[in-house]
Design an enzyme around this catalytic site. Sequence first.
Site, PDB file in Angstrom:
ATOM      1  N   GLY A 168      -7.225   9.820   9.998  1.00  0.00           N
ATOM      2  CA  GLY A 168      -7.488  10.080  11.409  1.00  0.00           C
ATOM      3  C   GLY A 168      -8.539  11.142  11.670  1.00  0.00           C
ATOM      4  CE  LYS A 192      -2.699   1.959   3.323  1.00  0.00           C
ATOM      5  NZ  LYS A 192      -2.876   3.386   3.021  1.00  0.00           N
TER       6      LYS A 192
HETATM    7  C1  LIG Z   1      -3.507   2.587   8.598  1.00  0.00           C
HETATM    8  C2  LIG Z   1      -3.656   2.785   7.183  1.00  0.00           C
HETATM    9  O1  LIG Z   1      -3.412   1.882   6.484  1.00  0.00           O
HETATM   10  C3  LIG Z   1      -4.013   4.093   6.574  1.00  0.00           C
HETATM   11  O2  LIG Z   1      -4.471   3.912   5.316  1.00  0.00           O
HETATM   12  C4  LIG Z   1      -4.807   5.053   7.289  1.00  0.00           C
HETATM   13  O3  LIG Z   1      -4.130   5.423   8.410  1.00  0.00           O
HETATM   14  C5  LIG Z   1      -6.224   4.704   7.643  1.00  0.00           C
HETATM   15  O4  LIG Z   1      -6.883   5.873   7.922  1.00  0.00           O
HETATM   16  P1  LIG Z   1      -7.804   6.095   9.219  1.00  0.00           P
HETATM   17  O5  LIG Z   1      -6.899   5.871  10.380  1.00  0.00           O
HETATM   18  O6  LIG Z   1      -8.323   7.479   9.078  1.00  0.00           O
HETATM   19  O7  LIG Z   1      -8.887   5.069   9.160  1.00  0.00           O
END
Ligand SMILES: CC(=O)[C@@H](O)[C@H](O)COP(=O)(O)O
Length: 252
Positions: free
Chosen positions: A152, A91
């Site tokens: 976040g 990713k």
């Molecule tokens: C942890 C991750 O893979 C990210 O893509 C991201 O941090 C997810 O976002 P949220 O924490 O806002 O759900």
Amino acid sequence: MFYGFTPASRLMLGTAGYPSPALLRDAIAASGAGIITLSLRREGGEGAGFRDLLRASGCRLLPNTAGCHSAAEAITTARMARELLGTGWIKLEVIGHADSLQPDPFALLEAARVLCAEGFEVFPYMTEDLILGERLVEAGCRVLMPWGAPIGSGQGLRHAEALRAMRAHFPDVPLVIDAGIGAPSQAMRAMEMGFDAVLLNTAVARALDPVGMARAFGQAVEAGRLAHEAGLMPPRDMAVPSTPVLGMARLG
Ligand SMILES: CC(=O)[C@@H](O)[C@H](O)COP(=O)(O)O
């Protein structure tokens, strides 16, 4: 569905920031997620034990380049992930802005081109820009991950109409809403709109009860997908009687 892999669930779960390893393990199980992400750069010292816990979940691991701010940094991190975890999945996150954590589209494309050429199967975390999406597909990405909202933030689908346009523009490319999802209803909305999956972390990891919240998200994602497949009615401006009238009632 994702580079030839069909997960058991359309919910993908991040593994950072849980109050304890036991809660993380139980939340993954309760969510039903088939794919979980892990950060090489933000693991926080848990090291091999942390990776063992994730492997024991039975989920497919999707390493990420969270915390990288340049193409070079992300490329190096992806190569390390492949060596350490034995997977070509990555990713790809290249952060361009410290406040919004918005992905840097130029560095993202640069890194995606290099990694795809090296045989990686890239999941790029991107803004909902159609041209960027096209360039990433041309580079070899067979999945796109537009953001819902800043990481976040819990704001949900901040640019829902642009995301809808993206869905229409890429009918055959798996699209995963990644980041900014704060509530199960927001994840369900993404699924109702026809997105292929949702990736989230903070809303579960920081919940009062991460296990309960993970379960709620798992069910919401499933319900949203079912609704999409069943065919949602289009909204109408005017009322339409839901009960057809056959003739007139005779009184007396
Ligand atoms: C942890 C991750 O893979 C990210 O893509 C991201 O941090 C997810 O976002 P949220 O924490 O806002 O759900």
